[in-house]
Design a protein around this motif. Structure first.
Motif, mmCIF file in Angstrom:
data_model
loop_
_atom_site.group_PDB
_atom_site.id
_atom_site.type_symbol
_atom_site.label_atom_id
_atom_site.label_comp_id
_atom_site.label_asym_id
_atom_site.label_seq_id
_atom_site.Cartn_x
_atom_site.Cartn_y
_atom_site.Cartn_z
ATOM 1 N N VAL A 297 -5.271 11.324 2.499
ATOM 2 C CA VAL A 297 -4.894 11.471 1.096
ATOM 3 C C VAL A 297 -4.066 10.234 0.770
ATOM 4 C CG1 VAL A 297 -3.728 12.856 -0.646
ATOM 5 C CG2 VAL A 297 -4.835 13.981 1.283
ATOM 6 N N ARG A 298 -4.654 9.298 0.011
ATOM 7 C CA ARG A 298 -3.998 8.011 -0.216
ATOM 8 C C ARG A 298 -3.749 7.803 -1.709
ATOM 9 N NH1 ARG A 298 -5.809 3.374 3.827
ATOM 10 N NH2 ARG A 298 -3.543 3.118 3.720
ATOM 11 N N ASN B 298 -5.542 -5.916 13.029
ATOM 12 C CA ASN B 298 -5.628 -5.951 11.564
ATOM 13 C C ASN B 298 -6.773 -5.069 11.073
ATOM 14 O OD1 ASN B 298 -3.464 -7.584 10.686
ATOM 15 N ND2 ASN B 298 -4.561 -9.417 11.331
ATOM 16 N N ALA B 299 -6.829 -3.889 11.641
ATOM 17 C CA ALA B 299 -7.913 -2.946 11.358
ATOM 18 C C ALA B 299 -7.409 -1.825 10.449
ATOM 19 C CB ALA B 299 -8.443 -2.368 12.677
ATOM 20 N N PRO B 300 -8.328 -1.078 9.844
ATOM 21 C CA PRO B 300 -7.927 -0.041 8.883
ATOM 22 C C PRO B 300 -7.378 1.222 9.533
ATOM 23 C CG PRO B 300 -10.302 -0.047 9.157
ATOM 24 C CD PRO B 300 -9.786 -1.233 9.919
ATOM 25 N N TYR B 301 -6.434 1.825 8.847
ATOM 26 C CA TYR B 301 -5.959 3.166 9.197
ATOM 27 C C TYR B 301 -5.280 3.734 7.964
ATOM 28 C CZ TYR B 301 -1.235 1.202 9.494
ATOM 29 O OH TYR B 301 -0.044 0.587 9.193
ATOM 30 N N ALA B 302 -5.195 5.048 7.904
ATOM 31 C CA ALA B 302 -4.548 5.697 6.766
ATOM 32 C C ALA B 302 -3.307 6.441 7.239
ATOM 33 C CB ALA B 302 -5.520 6.685 6.109
ATOM 34 N N ASN B 303 -2.389 6.674 6.306
ATOM 35 C CA ASN B 303 -1.245 7.522 6.607
ATOM 36 C C ASN B 303 -1.710 8.898 7.051
ATOM 37 O OD1 ASN B 303 0.773 5.658 5.929
ATOM 38 N ND2 ASN B 303 1.911 7.172 4.747
ATOM 39 N N PRO B 304 -0.952 9.557 7.919
ATOM 40 C CA PRO B 304 -1.310 10.931 8.282
ATOM 41 C C PRO B 304 -1.064 11.875 7.122
ATOM 42 C CG PRO B 304 0.823 10.340 9.216
ATOM 43 C CD PRO B 304 0.263 9.088 8.603
ATOM 44 N N ILE B 305 -1.666 13.053 7.193
ATOM 45 C CA ILE B 305 -1.426 14.070 6.179
ATOM 46 C C ILE B 305 -0.540 15.185 6.719
ATOM 47 C CG2 ILE B 305 -3.562 13.621 4.915
ATOM 48 C CD1 ILE B 305 -4.830 15.945 6.356
ATOM 49 N N TRP C 232 6.541 6.173 11.322
ATOM 50 C CA TRP C 232 5.946 6.044 9.992
ATOM 51 C C TRP C 232 6.939 5.545 8.955
ATOM 52 C CZ3 TRP C 232 0.888 5.918 9.465
ATOM 53 C CH2 TRP C 232 0.145 6.392 10.555
ATOM 54 N N LYS C 233 8.076 5.067 9.436
ATOM 55 C CA LYS C 233 9.070 4.445 8.561
ATOM 56 C C LYS C 233 9.415 3.034 9.035
ATOM 57 C CE LYS C 233 11.013 9.031 7.622
ATOM 58 N NZ LYS C 233 12.211 9.888 7.676
ATOM 59 N N GLU C 234 8.675 2.547 10.025
ATOM 60 C CA GLU C 234 8.964 1.230 10.575
ATOM 61 C C GLU C 234 8.694 0.125 9.546
ATOM 62 O OE1 GLU C 234 6.743 0.641 14.137
ATOM 63 O OE2 GLU C 234 8.023 1.966 15.342
ATOM 64 N N PRO C 235 9.526 -0.919 9.529
ATOM 65 C CA PRO C 235 9.307 -2.038 8.601
ATOM 66 C C PRO C 235 8.063 -2.838 8.977
ATOM 67 C CG PRO C 235 11.086 -2.552 10.123
ATOM 68 C CD PRO C 235 10.730 -1.110 10.348
ATOM 69 N N SER C 236 7.488 -3.518 7.977
ATOM 70 C CA SER C 236 6.293 -4.328 8.197
ATOM 71 C C SER C 236 6.582 -5.783 7.850
ATOM 72 C CB SER C 236 5.156 -3.808 7.299
ATOM 73 O OG SER C 236 4.104 -4.747 7.215
ATOM 74 N N ASP C 237 6.212 -6.689 8.738
ATOM 75 C CA ASP C 237 6.392 -8.119 8.468
ATOM 76 C C ASP C 237 5.552 -8.560 7.279
ATOM 77 O OD1 ASP C 237 8.142 -8.347 10.577
ATOM 78 O OD2 ASP C 237 6.617 -9.059 11.995
ATOM 79 N N MET D 232 9.699 -4.366 4.299
ATOM 80 C CA MET D 232 9.507 -3.034 3.709
ATOM 81 C C MET D 232 8.600 -2.216 4.610
ATOM 82 S SD MET D 232 7.610 -2.052 0.090
ATOM 83 C CE MET D 232 9.042 -2.193 -0.973
ATOM 84 N N SER D 233 8.815 -0.923 4.670
ATOM 85 C CA SER D 233 7.918 -0.037 5.405
ATOM 86 C C SER D 233 6.778 0.388 4.483
ATOM 87 C CB SER D 233 8.655 1.195 5.925
ATOM 88 O OG SER D 233 7.730 2.107 6.511
ATOM 89 N N PHE D 234 5.605 -0.230 4.667
ATOM 90 C CA PHE D 234 4.461 0.145 3.839
ATOM 91 C C PHE D 234 4.088 1.601 4.081
ATOM 92 C CE2 PHE D 234 -0.102 0.787 3.250
ATOM 93 C CZ PHE D 234 -0.213 0.445 1.908
ATOM 94 N N ARG D 235 4.144 2.032 5.329
ATOM 95 C CA ARG D 235 3.759 3.411 5.649
ATOM 96 C C ARG D 235 4.650 4.397 4.907
ATOM 97 N NH1 ARG D 235 4.651 2.201 11.663
ATOM 98 N NH2 ARG D 235 2.998 0.747 12.187
ATOM 99 N N GLU D 236 5.956 4.156 4.941
ATOM 100 C CA GLU D 236 6.869 5.070 4.258
ATOM 101 C C GLU D 236 6.641 5.054 2.753
ATOM 102 O OE1 GLU D 236 11.585 6.246 4.323
ATOM 103 O OE2 GLU D 236 11.031 4.164 4.715
ATOM 104 N N MET D 237 6.419 3.868 2.185
ATOM 105 C CA MET D 237 6.183 3.779 0.752
ATOM 106 C C MET D 237 4.886 4.461 0.353
ATOM 107 S SD MET D 237 8.563 2.627 -1.049
ATOM 108 C CE MET D 237 7.566 2.547 -2.542
ATOM 109 N N GLU D 238 3.864 4.385 1.201
ATOM 110 C CA GLU D 238 2.612 5.073 0.872
ATOM 111 C C GLU D 238 2.862 6.566 0.731
ATOM 112 O OE1 GLU D 238 -1.872 5.926 2.614
ATOM 113 O OE2 GLU D 238 -0.808 4.140 3.295
ATOM 114 N N GLY D 239 3.663 7.120 1.642
ATOM 115 C CA GLY D 239 3.995 8.538 1.545
ATOM 116 C C GLY D 239 4.780 8.858 0.289
#
Length: 474
Positions: free
Chosen positions: A175-176, A381-388, A398-403, A408-415
């Motif tokens: 769910v993105r 550099n492959a695809p993955y989605a946030n968990p549900i 899922w809150k780790e920062p991204s270079d 910024m943590s993209f994973r956390e922001m997606e949630g």
């Protein structure tokens, strides 16, 4: 001792290669005897063994239809099978790549009509439009009873788009949300405050300032000359955020007079007619070149765009951030989520249905194996989605920062961007045909052959002539 999926995936990352499906000493089925289960699977006889009541699945190959880049999911699948050789000692999984969910639906439909059940896949990834079509034909397994214990453990609405007449026909895979990617370096260069883009009006103003201050060198975003303009700007973006409608609650076509449609497509018209959008096909080298040359400042699009930027725009690594989609004044909703589902196919006696449900459960709720697989995806550099899974989303991983996103943590922001999401447009069995009609008119608009007002009028006229009443599924 049985190896875990996470352990096997870690070995994959260390070795730098995808784990094979070959048998390994990962556990043994009960040797104390077994009985025949439905569909040919063997079940231990339960004579005091810890293996009691464990289904052992027959040798064979599970076929799954997948789109995009399914070879990366194969990495998880193969490791999972190797960790479960006690119940699947000689089972393999093969993902057959299709061009899209519509092609998967078409292949399945034609095979079923031919009566060739043995040639049907065991499972397929689908979106809501194609789930509706296949479920009405009785081709998809009803997962309502299986999913009930997990509904409260997943993000809100995870199963909603696979629910038809009260029954659930797909296991939620992702769910993105629709989000706004923006190059903060560009905004700093031209002294423009990105926070103004919290509203759609502010987003338009940011585009105007970028155009003026860069002397037309920097575009706010892009527009595709193909059907992807309707897909990403329209159906998945502006239309649900503006509460726009193609049909009313009775299935009558209302797109021509709908105020939400005028707001949504009128916004696109303002952006394009004022020269704020670079005309370039998405997911093609020309657009990636423009991004790397810092000529495109934002992308109002689904969170999936992350994987394409990480893979193709490393020259801009560290420059990007993400925020919720701009809200329309008077509506006040963020971007609508896009869901994908793992659907098990009714093919007579699908002997692997239970195994596929267990695979989905572990992929969805096993934090260790999911995190390890994602680390492998990021290294490639492959695809993955946030968990549900709500619990998994709380894990620090899922809150780790991204270079790539400047810390910024993209994973956390997606949630977080799932919060206050708009409701997706109603899905009907006529949507596939309607999308072609609407997209064609938008393509004529982008080509300069008609105004947006004419495009909307032609959408209305052609939908009424070619489709008429839609079937609204409650």
């Amino acid at each position: 001792m049985k190896r875990t999926v996470a352990g096997l995936l870690a070995a994959v990352m260390t070795a730098g290669m995808i784990t094979g499906c070959g048998g390994s000493d990962t556990g043994k089925a009960s040797s104390s005897g077994s009985r025949q289960a439905a569909g040919g699977a063997q079940v231990a006889d339960g004579s005091g063994s810890q293996e009691s009541d464990k289904t052992v699945y027959p040798a064979g190959t599970i076929t799954i239809y997948g789109t995009g880049q399914p070879q990366y999911l194969q990495e998880y699948y193969d490791a999972w099978l190797d960790a479960h050789r006690d119940i699947a000692p000689d089972v393999k999984i093969e993902i057959v790549q299709t061009e899209g969910h519509a092609q998967s639906r078409e292949k399945i439909t034609m095979t079923a009509l031919a009566g060739a059940d043995e040639d049907l896949p065991d499972a397929t990834y689908l979106d809501p439009v194609n789930i509706m079509d296949l479920s009405q034909a009785g081709i998809l397994k009803d997962e309502t009873e299986f999913l009930q214990p997990y509904i409260e453990k997943m993000v809100d609405g995870a199963a909603a788009d696979a629910t038809i007449s009260g029954k659930i026909y797909g296991l939620p895979e992702s769910v993105r949300p629709n989000v706004l990617f923006y190059n903060k370096d560009i905004f700093e260069t031209y002294d423009i405050d990105p926070s103004m883009m919290k509203t759609m009006e502010g987003y338009i103003e940011a585009g105007r300032q970028l155009k003026e201050k860069s002397n037309g060198e920097v575009y706010l975003s892009y527009i595709s000359p193909s059907s992807k303009t309707w897909r990403y700007w329209g159906r998945r973006g502006l239309m649900p955020q503006a509460n726009a409608r193609i049909w009313d609650e009775n299935g009558a076509i209302v797109i021509g007079e709908d105020e939400g449609t005028k707001m949504a497509l009128g916004t696109l018209d303002t952006l394009y007619s004022e020269g704020m959008l670079l005309k370039s096909e998405i997911m093609e080298p020309a657009l990636y070149d423009a991004i790397n040359e810092q000529k495109v400042a934002t992308f109002y699009i689904g969170a999936f765009w992350d994987e394409f930027m990480r893979k193709n725009c490393q020259q801009t690594a560290g420059q990007w951030e993400v925020m919720p989609s701009p809200e329309f004044e008077g509506v006040g909703k963020a971007g609508a989520p896009v869901s994908s589902y793992f659907c098990i196919v009714n093919k007579g006696d699908n002997v692997y249905a239970g195994l596929l449900e267990q695979l989905w459960k572990d992929f969805t709720f096993d934090t260790e194996s999911r995190n390890t697989w994602v680390k492998s995806m990021e290294s490639q550099n492959a695809p993955y989605a946030n968990p549900i899974s709500l619990e998994m989303l709380q894990d620090d991983f899922w809150k780790e920062p991204s270079d790539f996103y400047g810390g910024m943590s993209f994973r956390e922001m997606e949630g977080k961007c799932l919060e206050n999401g708009a409701t997706n447009m109603a899905v009907t069995p006529q949507d596939a045909e309607a999308d072609e009609i609407i997209s064609s008119e938008l393509e004529n608009y982008v080509a300069g052959n008609q105004t947006m007002e004419q495009a909307i009028a032609n959408m209305d006229k052609n939908l009424k002539a070619k489709i008429g009443q839609a079937e609204i599924i409650k």
